[in-house]
Design a protein around this motif. Sequence first.
Motif, PDB file in Angstrom:
ATOM      1  N   LYS B  22       0.899  -1.244   0.229  1.00 26.14           N
ATOM      2  CA  LYS B  22       0.003   0.015   0.011  1.00 26.14           C
ATOM      3  C   LYS B  22       0.815   1.260   0.056  1.00 26.14           C
ATOM      4  O   LYS B  22       0.591   2.256  -0.794  1.00 26.14           O
ATOM      5  CB  LYS B  22      -1.130  -0.182   1.173  1.00 26.14           C
ATOM      6  N   ALA B  23       1.941   1.070   0.799  1.00 30.65           N
ATOM      7  CA  ALA B  23       3.020   2.376   0.720  1.00 30.65           C
ATOM      8  C   ALA B  23       3.701   2.536  -0.653  1.00 30.65           C
ATOM      9  O   ALA B  23       3.647   3.572  -1.213  1.00 30.65           O
ATOM     10  CB  ALA B  23       4.037   2.182   1.700  1.00 30.65           C
ATOM     11  N   LEU B  24       3.871   1.305  -1.282  1.00 26.81           N
ATOM     12  CA  LEU B  24       4.342   1.563  -2.606  1.00 26.81           C
ATOM     13  C   LEU B  24       3.314   2.111  -3.594  1.00 26.81           C
ATOM     14  O   LEU B  24       3.592   2.929  -4.453  1.00 26.81           O
ATOM     15  CB  LEU B  24       4.774  -0.029  -3.256  1.00 26.81           C
ATOM     16  N   MET B  25       2.105   1.930  -3.447  1.00 28.58           N
ATOM     17  CA  MET B  25       0.869   2.400  -4.222  1.00 28.58           C
ATOM     18  C   MET B  25       0.851   3.778  -3.958  1.00 28.58           C
ATOM     19  O   MET B  25       0.586   4.547  -4.971  1.00 28.58           O
ATOM     20  CB  MET B  25      -0.256   1.651  -4.013  1.00 28.58           C
ATOM     21  N   THR B  26       1.210   4.487  -2.954  1.00 31.10           N
ATOM     22  CA  THR B  26       0.933   5.746  -2.668  1.00 31.10           C
ATOM     23  C   THR B  26       2.103   6.527  -3.419  1.00 31.10           C
ATOM     24  O   THR B  26       1.663   7.541  -3.998  1.00 31.10           O
ATOM     25  CB  THR B  26       1.129   5.902  -0.961  1.00 31.10           C
ATOM     26  N   ARG B  27       3.128   5.804  -3.195  1.00 33.40           N
ATOM     27  CA  ARG B  27       4.430   6.344  -3.980  1.00 33.40           C
ATOM     28  C   ARG B  27       4.299   6.308  -5.557  1.00 33.40           C
ATOM     29  O   ARG B  27       4.526   7.256  -6.279  1.00 33.40           O
ATOM     30  CB  ARG B  27       5.510   5.590  -3.700  1.00 33.40           C
ATOM     31  N   ILE B  28       3.500   5.356  -5.891  1.00 35.33           N
ATOM     32  CA  ILE B  28       3.343   5.017  -7.499  1.00 35.33           C
ATOM     33  C   ILE B  28       2.449   6.377  -7.995  1.00 35.33           C
ATOM     34  O   ILE B  28       2.670   6.767  -8.860  1.00 35.33           O
ATOM     35  CB  ILE B  28       2.936   3.898  -7.925  1.00 35.33           C
ATOM     36  N   ALA B  29       1.428   6.394  -7.161  1.00 34.35           N
ATOM     37  CA  ALA B  29       0.271   7.629  -7.280  1.00 34.35           C
ATOM     38  C   ALA B  29       0.989   8.950  -7.334  1.00 34.35           C
ATOM     39  O   ALA B  29       0.534   9.678  -8.073  1.00 34.35           O
ATOM     40  CB  ALA B  29      -0.963   7.815  -6.307  1.00 34.35           C
ATOM     41  N   ALA B  30       2.008   8.806  -6.805  1.00 36.94           N
ATOM     42  CA  ALA B  30       2.743  10.368  -6.450  1.00 36.94           C
ATOM     43  C   ALA B  30       4.058  10.496  -7.596  1.00 36.94           C
ATOM     44  O   ALA B  30       4.539  11.351  -7.945  1.00 36.94           O
ATOM     45  CB  ALA B  30       3.370  10.509  -5.108  1.00 36.94           C
ATOM     46  N   ALA B  35       9.271   2.723  -7.253  1.00 41.02           N
ATOM     47  CA  ALA B  35       8.123   2.327  -6.539  1.00 41.02           C
ATOM     48  C   ALA B  35       7.480   1.211  -7.278  1.00 41.02           C
ATOM     49  O   ALA B  35       7.122   0.053  -6.868  1.00 41.02           O
ATOM     50  CB  ALA B  35       7.133   3.142  -5.739  1.00 41.02           C
ATOM     51  N   LEU B  36       7.103   1.530  -8.517  1.00 40.18           N
ATOM     52  CA  LEU B  36       6.372   0.568  -9.314  1.00 40.18           C
ATOM     53  C   LEU B  36       7.392  -0.551  -9.605  1.00 40.18           C
ATOM     54  O   LEU B  36       7.002  -1.702  -9.745  1.00 40.18           O
ATOM     55  CB  LEU B  36       6.170   1.346 -10.655  1.00 40.18           C
ATOM     56  N   ARG B  37       8.580  -0.356  -9.888  1.00 44.82           N
ATOM     57  CA  ARG B  37       9.748  -1.345 -10.355  1.00 44.82           C
ATOM     58  C   ARG B  37       9.795  -2.342  -9.215  1.00 44.82           C
ATOM     59  O   ARG B  37       9.605  -3.590  -9.281  1.00 44.82           O
ATOM     60  CB  ARG B  37      11.078  -0.792 -10.506  1.00 44.82           C
ATOM     61  N   ARG B  74      -2.041   2.346 -13.749  1.00 43.10           N
ATOM     62  CA  ARG B  74      -3.338   3.278 -14.104  1.00 43.10           C
ATOM     63  C   ARG B  74      -4.126   3.496 -12.882  1.00 43.10           C
ATOM     64  O   ARG B  74      -4.555   4.724 -12.925  1.00 43.10           O
ATOM     65  CB  ARG B  74      -4.001   2.847 -15.138  1.00 43.10           C
ATOM     66  N   ALA B  75      -4.391   2.654 -12.155  1.00 41.56           N
ATOM     67  CA  ALA B  75      -5.368   2.889 -10.988  1.00 41.56           C
ATOM     68  C   ALA B  75      -4.575   3.384  -9.955  1.00 41.56           C
ATOM     69  O   ALA B  75      -5.395   3.474  -8.973  1.00 41.56           O
ATOM     70  CB  ALA B  75      -5.912   1.491 -10.681  1.00 41.56           C
ATOM     71  N   ALA B  76      -3.449   3.560  -9.908  1.00 44.38           N
ATOM     72  CA  ALA B  76      -2.778   3.813  -8.593  1.00 44.38           C
ATOM     73  C   ALA B  76      -3.360   5.236  -7.987  1.00 44.38           C
ATOM     74  O   ALA B  76      -3.526   5.234  -6.855  1.00 44.38           O
ATOM     75  CB  ALA B  76      -1.482   4.037  -8.943  1.00 44.38           C
ATOM     76  N   GLY B  77      -3.670   5.916  -8.875  1.00 43.57           N
ATOM     77  CA  GLY B  77      -4.131   7.417  -8.527  1.00 43.57           C
ATOM     78  C   GLY B  77      -5.352   7.242  -7.961  1.00 43.57           C
ATOM     79  O   GLY B  77      -5.835   8.093  -6.758  1.00 43.57           O
ATOM     80  N   SER B  78      -6.324   6.456  -8.169  1.00 45.18           N
ATOM     81  CA  SER B  78      -7.716   5.997  -7.582  1.00 45.18           C
ATOM     82  C   SER B  78      -7.853   5.039  -6.637  1.00 45.18           C
ATOM     83  O   SER B  78      -8.689   4.804  -6.111  1.00 45.18           O
ATOM     84  CB  SER B  78      -8.799   5.884  -8.655  1.00 45.18           C
ATOM     85  N   TYR B  79      -6.686   4.236  -6.493  1.00 45.66           N
ATOM     86  CA  TYR B  79      -6.755   3.073  -5.632  1.00 45.66           C
ATOM     87  C   TYR B  79      -7.017   3.475  -4.054  1.00 45.66           C
ATOM     88  O   TYR B  79      -6.345   4.296  -3.557  1.00 45.66           O
ATOM     89  CB  TYR B  79      -5.237   2.411  -5.782  1.00 45.66           C
ATOM     90  N   ARG B  80      -8.025   3.067  -3.558  1.00 42.05           N
ATOM     91  CA  ARG B  80      -8.286   3.042  -2.111  1.00 42.05           C
ATOM     92  C   ARG B  80      -7.995   2.040  -1.339  1.00 42.05           C
ATOM     93  O   ARG B  80      -8.352   0.832  -1.816  1.00 42.05           O
ATOM     94  CB  ARG B  80      -9.681   3.508  -1.734  1.00 42.05           C
TER      95      ARG B  80
END
Lengths: 141, 216
Positions: B22-30, B35-37, B74-80
């Motif tokens: 989840k922390a990685l997803m937050t970083r990907i969204a930023a 983080a994606l790698r 693509r969904a990282a920005g909207s991921y909850r």
Amino acid sequence: MRNSELRPVFDSKMKADFPNDDDLREAGLDENDPVWRLLAESPRPEPDAWFAVRTLARCRYAMAGAESHGISFGRIWRWTLGGGLGLCLAVLLVTQQIPATSPTDLKQQKVQAAFEVMANLDSPETDSTSSSTSTWQDSSD
Amino acid sequence: MKDEIRYDDERGAANVSDAHDKALMTRIAAGDESALRDLIEKHEGAVYGTIAKMLGDPVEAQDLAQQVFVRVYRAAGSYRATAQFKTWMFTIVRNLVFNEHRRRSRATLIPLHPPENEGQGGSSGYDLPDLATKTPGEGALQKEMMEAINRAILSLPEQQRLAIVLRRYDEFSYEEIASILKTSVPATKSLLFRARETLREALKDYLEIPSGKGPH
């Protein structure tokens, strides 16, 4: 406080921290199942070493495509809006200029002028002023 | 007691892993590409392996696994973070794999890697375990058994197949599999039971002999 009053609270609190009995039992069944052990003989395939690199590149490409798509959509929208306004202005200008320059109107004006000339020829003032020169002189006198 | 301690350890590790995801997803969204790698490298084995087991086609599995990560990105920005990340990601896997199954069932596909290559000593495309330490006879038997297992898994209906792959190879809990398959826990157990019975029947020749020795 009696022991029986304490027990339900104690039990429910402890149960929340303990693992799910079903999962434990099923995990035990899994390990003892020959089919389960046999499936381990065919391990899960692994991706090659460049999978992550290729996937990253594909993600970048996908996002770049999405962004450029967004820009082109914005551009299209702006061009459509601007073009629409320009077209409306052009239509307004053309429709206002058409009556003055229309060939039909010019023809009508010419016809009207011709009728006016003919009407002037037939009017009494014209006859009296130009009686000497008129080709339509009455010769009965 | 020993099992309970092990279960607690596994659950604790899973929670830590989920928090990390989840922390990685937050970083990907930023917009953090590293983080994606990290996320891809962490889950590529599970995602690719599951898809490959489901489709039996390593080339198609690569493509679909990449699509999974593109969708995650693509969904990282909207991921909850309402559910476990891995469960959410494997729901994407499920959707893509089932869509692929439907596409295949509509179209008649000609395989790019014809099976005759295998008979000529070629590879089936999977990364097989190292057979160099075994004798040629043992290696051939091992390979034959692996192919029989893969065929048996591929012959299962798609829901049963995904349930068995998630349980056996990815060690998902019943609740997680139920969530991924959008079904109930009892229905998941039923799916797994039927899948096991089908596999037991299909692989009975290999079950009657010691593991790795091949059928008589």
